[in-house]
Design an enzyme around this catalytic site. Structure first.
Site, short mmCIF file in Angstrom:
data_model
loop_
_atom_site.label_atom_id
_atom_site.label_comp_id
_atom_site.label_asym_id
_atom_site.label_seq_id
_atom_site.Cartn_x
_atom_site.Cartn_y
_atom_site.Cartn_z
CB THR A 90 -3.62 -4.54 2.76
OG1 THR A 90 -3.35 -4.77 1.37
CG2 THR A 90 -4.91 -5.05 3.35
N GLY A 114 3.13 -6.15 -7.71
CA GLY A 114 4.22 -6.74 -7.08
C GLY A 114 4.09 -8.18 -6.48
NE ARG A 115 8.03 -8.48 -2.40
CZ ARG A 115 8.97 -7.57 -2.51
NH1 ARG A 115 10.17 -8.12 -3.25
NH2 ARG A 115 9.11 -6.48 -1.74
CB ILE A 116 1.43 -8.10 -1.37
CG1 ILE A 116 2.25 -8.29 -0.73
CG2 ILE A 116 -0.06 -8.31 -1.19
CD1 ILE A 116 2.60 -7.20 0.36
CD GLU A 175 -0.87 2.75 10.61
OE1 GLU A 175 0.05 2.01 11.19
OE2 GLU A 175 -1.08 2.27 9.80
CG HIS A 197 -0.07 -1.41 9.95
ND1 HIS A 197 0.47 -0.68 9.67
CD2 HIS A 197 0.56 -2.61 9.18
CE1 HIS A 197 1.57 -0.84 8.97
NE2 HIS A 197 1.46 -2.16 8.60
C1 GLV Z 1 4.03 -3.86 7.35
O1 GLV Z 1 3.36 -3.01 7.15
C2 GLV Z 1 5.39 -4.35 6.68
O2 GLV Z 1 5.84 -3.49 5.85
O3 GLV Z 1 6.10 -5.53 6.80
#
Ligand code: GLV
Ligand code: GLV
Length: 337
Positions: free
Chosen positions: A241, A159-161, A272, A291
């Protein structure tokens, strides 16, 4: 009368000031997130909410908030919001995609580099005087890590990331990049120079670095588990991530303890914030972060700007630019009228 907006954490002052031109704004100003009962009672009075991942926007909350028309999530992920329920009730949900993709991709690379170049171990080695203790400035086998050039980067979720991480892998480090996704992006493959793997298993067997870039959904929950971790190379590292629950933590701990994989870089966790004695903290070949994937001034400010744009558009009766639940348009038009 302005519609009431409750914001569950302090954003940037200038953004809040702009929001106040349209809304009667109340901000939860503690460092800690508002307890659920506080959120419930504030939502009950609110026309609009700005929420974070730490706010559980479940169906009970939505049903008990009769005036609520829009939830503007300050995050790209929205697994804390019951989207289906919101849509049914005619409540708009927006997120902040795109604007943090570069920031998250950079953190992903920071983790990849920290693990493969053993940055934290090296830093501790110097600080604790262990380097000095060796009695020599340089040894051919001291702190050997791994070179990235020519290695295989396996992206799960293009996707984008994932796309940005892939691009840096190809152009920046000369890696071979393969990806697995539920959709195939043929056009992107050519542009980026990446190859598709139609099975997760094939990707895991092949990759030297496996990086997760999928949202948390029932389908992706624990997609990295004992079975899939066992497929990875002993020399491979896992980077997360995305969302903690995409990985079965117990299985990851077992994999690290028994050497099925060579290391991990982890920014997101199940449960978390994790305690200092969490099993993942015992491994030298694991780099942990709290995070902070989107934690840059630039990224967080742009996220706030997107929240503002969505809330102003909605106020003016326009479709919010980054609407998550398109189907809501069929239930109710945007706006407070
Ligand atoms: C952070 O985890 C987000 O979804 O922006
Ligand atoms: C490393 O410091 C080298 O000179 O090879």
């Amino acid at each position: 009368m302005k519609p009431k907006l409750y914001i569950t954490r302090e954003l940037f002052d200038d953004i809040v000031a702009k929001l106040s031109e349209y809304y009667e704004v109340e901000v939860w100003d503690k460092y800690h997130h508002p307890p659920h009962d506080v959120l419930l009672s504030k939502a009950r009075e609110a026309d609009a909410l700005v929420t974070l991942l730490t706010d559980r926007v479940d169906c009970n909350l939505l049903q008990n908030s009769p005036k609520l028309r829009i939830v503007a999530q300050y995050a790209v992920g929205f697994d804390n919001v019951d989207i289906e329920c919101a849509t049914r009730l005619g409540i708009y949900v927006t997120n902040t995609p795109d604007v943090i993709s570069d920031t998250v991709a950079e953190l992903t690379w920071a983790l990849i580099l920290a693990v493969t170049k053993r940055i934290l171990e090296s830093d501790a080695f110097v600080r604790r005087g262990e380097w000095r203790g060796t009695g020599t400035p340089w040894h051919p086998k001291m702190m050997l890590g791994a070179e990235l050039k020519g290695k295989v980067l396996g992206i799960i979720g293009l996707g984008r990331i994932g796309t940005r991480v892939a691009k840096i892998g190809v152009l920046g480090f000369g890696m071979k990049v393969v990806y697995y996704d539920i959709v195939r992006y043929k056009e992107k493959e050519g542009i980026l120079g990446v190859e598709y793997r139609s099975s997760l298993e094939d990707l895991l067997r092949e990759a030297d670095i496996v990086s997760l870039h999928v949202p948390l959904t029932p389908q992706t929950k624990h997609m990295i588990n004992e079975n899939t971790l066992r497929l990875m190379k002993k020399t491979a590292i896992l980077v997360n991530t995305a969302r903690g629950a995409v990985v079965d933590t117990n299985a990851l701990v077992k994999a690290l303890r028994e050497g099925w994989i060579a290391g991990a870089g982890i920014d997101v966790f199940e449960g978390e914030p994790i305690p200092a004695d969490h099993p993942l903290t015992q491994f030298k070949n694991v780099v942990l972060a709290p995070h902070v994937g989107s934690a840059t001034f630039e990224g967080r400010y742009r996220m706030a700007q997107v929240v503002l744009e969505n809330l102003v558009a909605f106020y003016e009766g326009r479709r919010p630019p980054t609407l998550v639940n398109e189907d809501v348009l069929k239930v109710r038009p945007p706006g407070f009228k």
